[in-house]
Design an enzyme around this catalytic site. Structure first.
Site, mmCIF file in Angstrom:
data_model
loop_
_atom_site.group_PDB
_atom_site.id
_atom_site.type_symbol
_atom_site.label_atom_id
_atom_site.label_comp_id
_atom_site.label_asym_id
_atom_site.label_seq_id
_atom_site.Cartn_x
_atom_site.Cartn_y
_atom_site.Cartn_z
ATOM 1 N N HIS A 31 3.649 3.574 12.276
ATOM 2 C CA HIS A 31 2.749 4.426 12.739
ATOM 3 C C HIS A 31 3.327 5.485 13.795
ATOM 4 O O HIS A 31 2.639 6.139 14.233
ATOM 5 C CB HIS A 31 1.412 3.806 13.093
ATOM 6 C CG HIS A 31 0.738 2.912 12.148
ATOM 7 N ND1 HIS A 31 -0.163 2.279 12.529
ATOM 8 C CD2 HIS A 31 1.121 2.333 11.057
ATOM 9 C CE1 HIS A 31 -0.904 1.607 11.486
ATOM 10 N NE2 HIS A 31 0.126 1.639 10.571
ATOM 11 N N ASP A 61 6.238 1.814 6.198
ATOM 12 C CA ASP A 61 4.937 0.957 6.220
ATOM 13 C C ASP A 61 4.002 1.885 5.419
ATOM 14 O O ASP A 61 3.514 2.972 5.806
ATOM 15 C CB ASP A 61 4.224 0.981 7.482
ATOM 16 C CG ASP A 61 2.913 0.143 7.488
ATOM 17 O OD1 ASP A 61 2.538 -0.055 6.617
ATOM 18 O OD2 ASP A 61 2.258 0.542 8.713
ATOM 19 N N ASP A 75 -0.286 4.378 0.981
ATOM 20 C CA ASP A 75 -0.614 5.444 1.976
ATOM 21 C C ASP A 75 0.284 5.100 3.297
ATOM 22 O O ASP A 75 0.740 3.989 3.501
ATOM 23 C CB ASP A 75 -2.152 5.171 2.338
ATOM 24 C CG ASP A 75 -2.647 4.154 2.742
ATOM 25 O OD1 ASP A 75 -2.227 3.155 1.958
ATOM 26 O OD2 ASP A 75 -3.354 4.181 3.544
ATOM 27 N N ASP A 82 3.771 -6.202 3.616
ATOM 28 C CA ASP A 82 3.233 -5.178 4.686
ATOM 29 C C ASP A 82 3.579 -5.782 5.982
ATOM 30 O O ASP A 82 3.006 -5.138 6.952
ATOM 31 C CB ASP A 82 1.843 -5.054 4.347
ATOM 32 C CG ASP A 82 1.242 -4.030 4.884
ATOM 33 O OD1 ASP A 82 2.190 -2.952 5.324
ATOM 34 O OD2 ASP A 82 0.148 -3.794 5.136
ATOM 35 N N HIS A 139 0.826 -1.152 0.017
ATOM 36 C CA HIS A 139 -0.067 0.024 0.141
ATOM 37 C C HIS A 139 0.855 1.207 -0.010
ATOM 38 O O HIS A 139 2.094 1.107 0.644
ATOM 39 C CB HIS A 139 -1.028 0.011 1.172
ATOM 40 C CG HIS A 139 -0.392 0.029 2.588
ATOM 41 N ND1 HIS A 139 -0.153 1.215 3.115
ATOM 42 C CD2 HIS A 139 -0.304 -0.974 3.541
ATOM 43 C CE1 HIS A 139 0.404 1.066 4.517
ATOM 44 N NE2 HIS A 139 0.461 -0.442 4.462
ATOM 45 N N GLU A 178 -4.997 1.824 2.670
ATOM 46 C CA GLU A 178 -4.695 0.541 3.588
ATOM 47 C C GLU A 178 -5.303 1.016 5.123
ATOM 48 O O GLU A 178 -5.756 0.262 6.038
ATOM 49 C CB GLU A 178 -3.702 0.025 3.496
ATOM 50 C CG GLU A 178 -3.350 -1.351 4.229
ATOM 51 C CD GLU A 178 -3.072 -1.457 5.640
ATOM 52 O OE1 GLU A 178 -3.106 -2.273 6.038
ATOM 53 O OE2 GLU A 178 -2.731 -0.414 6.193
ATOM 54 N N GLU A 179 -4.412 2.250 5.387
ATOM 55 C CA GLU A 179 -4.297 2.599 6.963
ATOM 56 C C GLU A 179 -5.744 2.898 7.378
ATOM 57 O O GLU A 179 -5.823 3.213 8.696
ATOM 58 C CB GLU A 179 -3.236 3.825 7.006
ATOM 59 C CG GLU A 179 -1.958 3.335 6.624
ATOM 60 C CD GLU A 179 -1.316 2.309 7.458
ATOM 61 O OE1 GLU A 179 -1.890 1.818 8.628
ATOM 62 O OE2 GLU A 179 -0.228 1.803 7.298
HETATM 63 ZN ZN LIG Z 1 0.935 -1.228 6.306
#
Ligand SMILES: [Zn+2]
Length: 362
Positions: free
Chosen positions: A329, A90, A29, A147, A27, A124-125
Protein backbone atom coordinates in the site's frame (compact mmCIF):
# COMPACT_ATOMS: atom_id res chain seq x y z
CA UNK A 1 -15.02 -13.03 -16.75
CA UNK A 2 -18.47 -12.27 -15.46
CA UNK A 3 -20.35 -8.95 -15.62
CA UNK A 4 -18.84 -7.84 -12.30
CA UNK A 5 -15.21 -8.23 -13.36
CA UNK A 6 -14.56 -11.51 -11.57
CA UNK A 7 -12.39 -13.94 -13.53
CA UNK A 8 -12.87 -17.67 -12.96
CA UNK A 9 -10.90 -20.60 -14.33
CA UNK A 10 -11.30 -24.33 -13.87
CA UNK A 11 -8.93 -27.23 -14.42
CA UNK A 12 -10.61 -30.62 -14.35
CA UNK A 13 -9.29 -33.53 -12.33
CA UNK A 14 -6.95 -35.94 -14.14
CA UNK A 15 -7.34 -38.84 -11.72
CA UNK A 16 -9.86 -41.52 -10.78
CA UNK A 17 -9.36 -40.54 -7.15
CA UNK A 18 -12.08 -38.45 -5.59
CA UNK A 19 -10.12 -35.39 -4.44
CA UNK A 20 -11.17 -32.06 -3.03
CA UNK A 21 -11.82 -29.22 -5.42
CA UNK A 22 -9.26 -26.65 -4.28
CA UNK A 23 -9.59 -22.95 -5.06
CA UNK A 24 -6.84 -20.34 -5.38
CA UNK A 25 -7.84 -16.70 -5.24
CA UNK A 26 -6.00 -13.41 -5.73
CA UNK A 27 -7.14 -9.84 -6.31
CA UNK A 28 -6.37 -7.72 -9.35
CA UNK A 29 -6.91 -4.29 -7.84
CA UNK A 30 -4.20 -2.38 -5.99
CA UNK A 31 -4.55 -0.14 -2.94
CA UNK A 32 -5.92 3.37 -3.46
CA UNK A 33 -3.71 4.62 -0.60
CA UNK A 34 -0.78 5.30 -2.96
CA UNK A 35 -0.43 6.12 -6.65
CA UNK A 36 -0.79 2.95 -8.72
CA UNK A 37 -0.57 4.45 -12.19
CA UNK A 38 2.41 3.99 -14.52
CA UNK A 39 4.21 1.58 -12.21
CA UNK A 40 7.81 1.20 -13.31
CA UNK A 41 9.25 -1.88 -11.59
CA UNK A 42 12.95 -2.02 -10.73
CA UNK A 43 14.80 -5.31 -10.36
CA UNK A 44 17.67 -5.45 -7.86
CA UNK A 45 19.57 -8.73 -8.19
CA UNK A 46 21.62 -10.18 -5.35
CA UNK A 47 20.50 -7.67 -2.68
CA UNK A 48 23.48 -6.99 -0.43
CA UNK A 49 21.72 -5.28 2.47
CA UNK A 50 22.74 -1.77 1.51
CA UNK A 51 20.27 1.06 0.95
CA UNK A 52 18.32 0.81 -2.30
CA UNK A 53 17.82 4.21 -3.85
CA UNK A 54 14.30 4.05 -5.23
CA UNK A 55 14.29 7.60 -6.47
CA UNK A 56 17.40 9.74 -6.57
CA UNK A 57 15.57 12.94 -7.47
CA UNK A 58 13.18 12.68 -4.53
CA UNK A 59 15.71 11.03 -2.20
CA UNK A 60 13.49 8.01 -1.55
CA UNK A 61 15.50 5.17 -0.06
CA UNK A 62 14.54 1.64 0.97
CA UNK A 63 16.75 0.89 3.96
CA UNK A 64 17.18 -2.05 6.30
CA UNK A 65 17.37 0.37 9.20
CA UNK A 66 13.78 1.41 8.61
CA UNK A 67 12.56 -2.01 7.42
CA UNK A 68 14.54 -4.61 9.42
CA UNK A 69 12.84 -7.57 7.75
CA UNK A 70 15.03 -6.82 4.71
CA UNK A 71 17.85 -8.70 6.44
CA UNK A 72 16.02 -11.91 5.42
CA UNK A 73 16.26 -10.84 1.79
CA UNK A 74 20.03 -10.65 1.50
CA UNK A 75 21.25 -12.50 -1.57
CA UNK A 76 17.79 -12.52 -3.12
CA UNK A 77 16.33 -10.62 -6.06
CA UNK A 78 14.15 -7.72 -4.94
CA UNK A 79 11.56 -6.00 -7.07
CA UNK A 80 10.54 -2.46 -6.11
CA UNK A 81 8.80 0.50 -7.74
CA UNK A 82 10.78 3.58 -8.77
CA UNK A 83 9.64 5.35 -5.62
CA UNK A 84 6.81 7.33 -7.20
CA UNK A 85 4.14 4.62 -7.05
CA UNK A 86 3.31 1.48 -5.14
CA UNK A 87 4.56 -1.73 -6.75
CA UNK A 88 1.23 -3.55 -6.86
CA UNK A 89 2.70 -6.88 -5.77
CA UNK A 90 -0.36 -6.75 -3.51
CA UNK A 91 -1.87 -8.60 -5.15
CA UNK A 92 -0.64 -9.04 -8.69
CA UNK A 93 2.05 -11.27 -7.22
CA UNK A 94 -0.70 -13.62 -6.07
CA UNK A 95 -2.04 -13.77 -9.62
CA UNK A 96 1.42 -14.44 -11.06
CA UNK A 97 2.11 -17.18 -8.50
CA UNK A 98 -1.20 -18.93 -9.16
CA UNK A 99 -0.79 -18.73 -12.95
CA UNK A 100 2.79 -20.07 -12.77
CA UNK A 101 1.74 -22.94 -10.49
CA UNK A 102 -1.17 -23.89 -12.72
CA UNK A 103 1.06 -23.69 -15.81
CA UNK A 104 3.41 -26.16 -14.11
CA UNK A 105 0.51 -28.50 -13.31
CA UNK A 106 -0.74 -28.35 -16.91
CA UNK A 107 2.75 -28.80 -18.40
CA UNK A 108 3.53 -31.80 -16.20
CA UNK A 109 0.68 -34.13 -16.98
CA UNK A 110 2.10 -36.94 -14.85
CA UNK A 111 1.14 -35.01 -11.71
CA UNK A 112 -2.11 -36.44 -10.40
CA UNK A 113 -4.52 -33.82 -9.19
CA UNK A 114 -8.17 -33.20 -8.39
CA UNK A 115 -10.30 -30.36 -9.76
CA UNK A 116 -8.76 -26.89 -9.39
CA UNK A 117 -10.66 -23.60 -9.36
CA UNK A 118 -9.08 -20.17 -9.83
CA UNK A 119 -10.64 -16.82 -9.00
CA UNK A 120 -9.31 -13.32 -9.61
CA UNK A 121 -11.37 -10.60 -7.98
CA UNK A 122 -11.71 -6.82 -8.19
CA UNK A 123 -12.36 -4.41 -5.28
CA UNK A 124 -10.47 -6.24 -2.52
CA UNK A 125 -8.75 -3.07 -1.34
CA UNK A 126 -12.06 -1.33 -0.77
CA UNK A 127 -13.33 -4.29 1.23
CA UNK A 128 -15.77 -5.48 -1.44
CA UNK A 129 -13.82 -8.25 -3.16
CA UNK A 130 -15.91 -11.08 -1.76
CA UNK A 131 -19.30 -9.39 -2.12
CA UNK A 132 -20.11 -10.60 -5.64
CA UNK A 133 -17.90 -13.69 -5.63
CA UNK A 134 -19.90 -16.59 -7.04
CA UNK A 135 -19.20 -19.27 -4.42
CA UNK A 136 -21.73 -21.61 -6.00
CA UNK A 137 -20.16 -21.45 -9.47
CA UNK A 138 -16.65 -21.69 -7.97
CA UNK A 139 -17.83 -24.90 -6.32
CA UNK A 140 -14.63 -25.60 -4.34
CA UNK A 141 -14.43 -27.49 -1.05
CA UNK A 142 -12.01 -24.89 0.25
CA UNK A 143 -9.71 -22.22 -1.15
CA UNK A 144 -6.67 -20.13 -0.36
CA UNK A 145 -6.17 -16.44 -1.01
CA UNK A 146 -2.59 -15.85 -2.13
CA UNK A 147 -2.48 -12.38 -0.65
CA UNK A 148 -0.23 -12.50 2.41
CA UNK A 149 3.13 -10.89 3.09
CA UNK A 150 6.43 -12.41 4.15
CA UNK A 151 7.64 -15.90 3.28
CA UNK A 152 5.81 -18.53 5.32
CA UNK A 153 2.81 -16.48 6.40
CA UNK A 154 -0.27 -18.62 6.87
CA UNK A 155 -3.34 -16.92 8.27
CA UNK A 156 -6.71 -18.18 9.36
CA UNK A 157 -7.57 -15.88 12.23
CA UNK A 158 -8.70 -12.31 11.69
CA UNK A 159 -10.52 -9.64 13.62
CA UNK A 160 -14.22 -9.57 14.27
CA UNK A 161 -15.13 -6.09 13.13
CA UNK A 162 -17.86 -3.55 13.76
CA UNK A 163 -18.30 0.11 13.01
CA UNK A 164 -20.08 2.67 15.19
CA UNK A 165 -21.54 6.08 14.46
CA UNK A 166 -22.17 8.30 17.47
CA UNK A 167 -24.52 11.21 16.84
CA UNK A 168 -24.76 13.97 19.43
CA UNK A 169 -27.38 16.68 19.46
CA UNK A 170 -26.59 19.88 21.32
CA UNK A 171 -28.55 23.00 22.06
CA UNK A 172 -27.30 26.29 20.65
CA UNK A 173 -28.15 29.65 22.16
CA UNK A 174 -26.29 32.97 22.13
CA UNK A 175 -23.16 32.56 24.28
CA UNK A 176 -24.01 35.79 26.15
CA UNK A 177 -27.08 34.22 27.67
CA UNK A 178 -26.01 30.59 27.58
CA UNK A 179 -25.57 29.81 31.26
CA UNK A 180 -27.35 26.57 32.23
CA UNK A 181 -29.04 26.43 28.82
CA UNK A 182 -26.44 25.83 26.11
CA UNK A 183 -25.34 22.26 25.46
CA UNK A 184 -22.28 22.17 23.23
CA UNK A 185 -22.40 19.00 21.14
CA UNK A 186 -18.64 19.16 20.47
CA UNK A 187 -17.89 19.27 24.20
CA UNK A 188 -20.19 16.31 24.79
CA UNK A 189 -18.45 14.44 21.93
CA UNK A 190 -15.05 14.97 23.57
CA UNK A 191 -16.51 13.79 26.86
CA UNK A 192 -17.82 10.67 25.12
CA UNK A 193 -14.44 9.92 23.61
CA UNK A 194 -12.62 10.50 26.90
CA UNK A 195 -14.67 7.74 28.53
CA UNK A 196 -13.21 5.07 26.24
CA UNK A 197 -10.18 3.11 27.53
CA UNK A 198 -7.29 5.23 26.26
CA UNK A 199 -4.84 2.36 25.81
CA UNK A 200 -7.17 0.25 23.67
CA UNK A 201 -6.21 1.89 20.40
CA UNK A 202 -4.31 0.50 17.38
CA UNK A 203 -1.15 2.47 18.15
CA UNK A 204 -0.88 0.83 21.59
CA UNK A 205 -1.96 -2.75 20.82
CA UNK A 206 -0.73 -5.75 18.88
CA UNK A 207 -1.00 -9.56 18.74
CA UNK A 208 -4.43 -10.65 19.92
CA UNK A 209 -5.44 -7.34 21.56
CA UNK A 210 -8.51 -5.60 20.25
CA UNK A 211 -9.16 -1.87 20.02
CA UNK A 212 -11.41 1.10 19.36
CA UNK A 213 -10.28 3.60 16.77
CA UNK A 214 -11.86 6.96 16.12
CA UNK A 215 -11.81 7.43 12.35
CA UNK A 216 -13.79 10.62 11.90
CA UNK A 217 -14.93 13.53 14.04
CA UNK A 218 -17.12 16.44 13.00
CA UNK A 219 -18.57 18.87 15.47
CA UNK A 220 -20.43 22.14 15.88
CA UNK A 221 -22.39 23.44 18.83
CA UNK A 222 -25.62 21.96 17.53
CA UNK A 223 -24.43 18.56 16.49
CA UNK A 224 -21.40 16.31 16.46
CA UNK A 225 -20.60 12.96 14.90
CA UNK A 226 -17.92 10.50 15.97
CA UNK A 227 -17.11 7.46 13.89
CA UNK A 228 -15.31 4.42 15.27
CA UNK A 229 -14.08 1.09 14.10
CA UNK A 230 -14.09 -1.66 16.74
CA UNK A 231 -11.96 -4.77 16.44
CA UNK A 232 -11.52 -7.92 18.52
CA UNK A 233 -10.48 -11.52 17.80
CA UNK A 234 -13.03 -12.74 20.35
CA UNK A 235 -16.67 -12.30 19.43
CA UNK A 236 -17.81 -11.95 23.07
CA UNK A 237 -15.22 -9.25 23.60
CA UNK A 238 -16.41 -7.46 20.49
CA UNK A 239 -19.90 -7.50 22.01
CA UNK A 240 -18.52 -6.07 25.27
CA UNK A 241 -16.89 -3.28 23.28
CA UNK A 242 -20.13 -2.51 21.48
CA UNK A 243 -21.98 -2.55 24.82
CA UNK A 244 -19.48 -0.11 26.31
CA UNK A 245 -20.22 2.46 23.60
CA UNK A 246 -23.94 2.17 24.33
CA UNK A 247 -23.31 2.29 28.06
CA UNK A 248 -21.29 5.51 27.75
CA UNK A 249 -24.13 7.05 25.75
CA UNK A 250 -26.62 6.10 28.48
CA UNK A 251 -24.40 7.54 31.20
CA UNK A 252 -24.09 10.86 29.36
CA UNK A 253 -27.81 11.00 28.62
CA UNK A 254 -28.53 10.38 32.29
CA UNK A 255 -26.09 13.06 33.37
CA UNK A 256 -27.68 15.68 31.10
CA UNK A 257 -31.18 14.23 31.64
CA UNK A 258 -31.65 14.40 27.89
CA UNK A 259 -31.32 12.05 24.92
CA UNK A 260 -28.24 13.80 23.54
CA UNK A 261 -26.23 10.83 22.42
CA UNK A 262 -27.29 8.14 19.99
CA UNK A 263 -25.07 5.18 19.07
CA UNK A 264 -25.52 3.03 16.01
CA UNK A 265 -23.37 -0.08 15.69
CA UNK A 266 -23.04 -2.32 12.66
CA UNK A 267 -21.07 -5.55 12.32
CA UNK A 268 -18.65 -5.56 9.38
CA UNK A 269 -16.99 -8.99 9.26
CA UNK A 270 -16.10 -11.93 11.50
CA UNK A 271 -13.10 -14.01 12.50
CA UNK A 272 -12.78 -16.88 10.02
CA UNK A 273 -11.24 -19.09 12.73
CA UNK A 274 -14.72 -20.32 13.61
CA UNK A 275 -15.23 -21.61 10.05
CA UNK A 276 -11.69 -22.97 9.58
CA UNK A 277 -11.32 -24.82 12.90
CA UNK A 278 -13.76 -27.62 11.98
CA UNK A 279 -11.75 -28.19 8.76
CA UNK A 280 -8.17 -27.96 10.02
CA UNK A 281 -7.16 -30.26 7.15
CA UNK A 282 -7.06 -27.06 5.07
CA UNK A 283 -4.38 -25.57 7.35
CA UNK A 284 -2.44 -28.82 7.82
CA UNK A 285 -2.33 -29.29 4.03
CA UNK A 286 -0.94 -25.78 3.49
CA UNK A 287 1.55 -26.14 6.34
CA UNK A 288 2.89 -29.46 5.06
CA UNK A 289 3.06 -28.11 1.51
CA UNK A 290 5.10 -25.11 2.68
CA UNK A 291 7.45 -27.30 4.68
CA UNK A 292 8.06 -29.48 1.63
CA UNK A 293 9.03 -26.31 -0.22
CA UNK A 294 11.56 -25.61 2.54
CA UNK A 295 9.45 -22.88 4.11
CA UNK A 296 8.63 -22.71 7.82
CA UNK A 297 4.94 -21.93 8.21
CA UNK A 298 4.38 -18.88 10.38
CA UNK A 299 0.78 -18.88 11.59
CA UNK A 300 -0.12 -15.33 12.59
CA UNK A 301 -3.41 -13.59 13.37
CA UNK A 302 -4.43 -10.94 10.84
CA UNK A 303 -5.07 -7.60 12.53
CA UNK A 304 -7.61 -6.77 9.86
CA UNK A 305 -10.00 -8.56 7.58
CA UNK A 306 -9.54 -10.46 4.36
CA UNK A 307 -11.79 -11.43 1.50
CA UNK A 308 -11.13 -14.97 2.70
CA UNK A 309 -12.87 -14.16 5.98
CA UNK A 310 -16.00 -13.12 4.13
CA UNK A 311 -15.78 -16.07 1.74
CA UNK A 312 -15.42 -18.41 4.71
CA UNK A 313 -18.74 -17.16 6.05
CA UNK A 314 -20.21 -17.53 2.55
CA UNK A 315 -19.46 -21.27 2.80
CA UNK A 316 -15.96 -21.40 1.28
CA UNK A 317 -13.28 -21.83 3.97
CA UNK A 318 -10.44 -19.60 2.72
CA UNK A 319 -7.25 -19.02 4.73
CA UNK A 320 -4.49 -16.76 3.41
CA UNK A 321 -0.99 -17.67 2.16
CA UNK A 322 2.09 -15.46 1.71
CA UNK A 323 3.06 -13.85 -1.60
CA UNK A 324 6.59 -12.92 -0.49
CA UNK A 325 5.94 -9.17 -0.60
CA UNK A 326 6.12 -6.48 2.05
CA UNK A 327 5.36 -2.80 2.76
CA UNK A 328 2.10 -3.06 0.85
CA UNK A 329 0.00 0.00 0.00
CA UNK A 330 2.91 2.41 -0.33
CA UNK A 331 5.98 3.46 -2.29
CA UNK A 332 8.30 1.20 -0.24
CA UNK A 333 6.49 -1.95 -1.36
CA UNK A 334 8.86 -4.71 -2.47
CA UNK A 335 8.77 -8.41 -3.23
CA UNK A 336 11.43 -11.08 -3.45
CA UNK A 337 11.58 -13.20 -6.61
CA UNK A 338 12.85 -16.21 -4.67
CA UNK A 339 9.96 -16.00 -2.20
CA UNK A 340 7.51 -15.77 -5.08
CA UNK A 341 8.89 -19.07 -6.36
CA UNK A 342 8.29 -20.56 -2.89
CA UNK A 343 4.66 -19.42 -3.07
CA UNK A 344 4.36 -21.07 -6.48
CA UNK A 345 5.89 -24.27 -5.10
CA UNK A 346 3.52 -24.21 -2.11
CA UNK A 347 0.52 -24.03 -4.45
CA UNK A 348 1.84 -26.94 -6.53
CA UNK A 349 2.46 -29.00 -3.37
CA UNK A 350 -1.05 -28.30 -2.05
CA UNK A 351 -2.51 -29.63 -5.29
CA UNK A 352 -0.21 -32.69 -5.32
CA UNK A 353 -0.66 -33.51 -1.63
CA UNK A 354 -4.43 -33.45 -1.72
CA UNK A 355 -4.34 -36.10 -4.46
CA UNK A 356 -1.79 -38.13 -2.46
CA UNK A 357 -4.03 -37.84 0.63
CA UNK A 358 -6.93 -39.24 -1.36
CA UNK A 359 -5.14 -42.43 -2.28
CA UNK A 360 -8.37 -44.34 -2.86
CA UNK A 361 -11.57 -43.90 -4.76
CA UNK A 362 -13.84 -43.23 -1.79
ZN1 LIG B 1 -3.98 -7.69 -0.96
Amino acid sequence: MDDNGYVYGFIPSNTEKICNTIGFIAHMDTAPAANGENVNPQIHTNYNGEDIILNKEKNIVLSMKEFPYLKNQIGKTLITSNGTTLLGADDKAGIAEIIEAIKYIIDNKEIEHGPIAIGFTPDEEVGRGADLFNVEKFNAHFAYTIDGGHLGELEYENFNAAGAVVNITGKSVHPGSAKDILINATTVAMEFHSLLPEDEVPEKTDGYDGFYMITDFKGSIECATLKYIIRDFDLDNLQRRKDLLKNIAERINEKYKKELVNVEVKDEYYNMKKVIEPVMYVIDLAKKSMEEAGVTANIVPIRGGTDGAKLSYMGLPTPNIFTGGANFHGIYEYISGEDMLKAKETIINIIKNDAINHDNTK
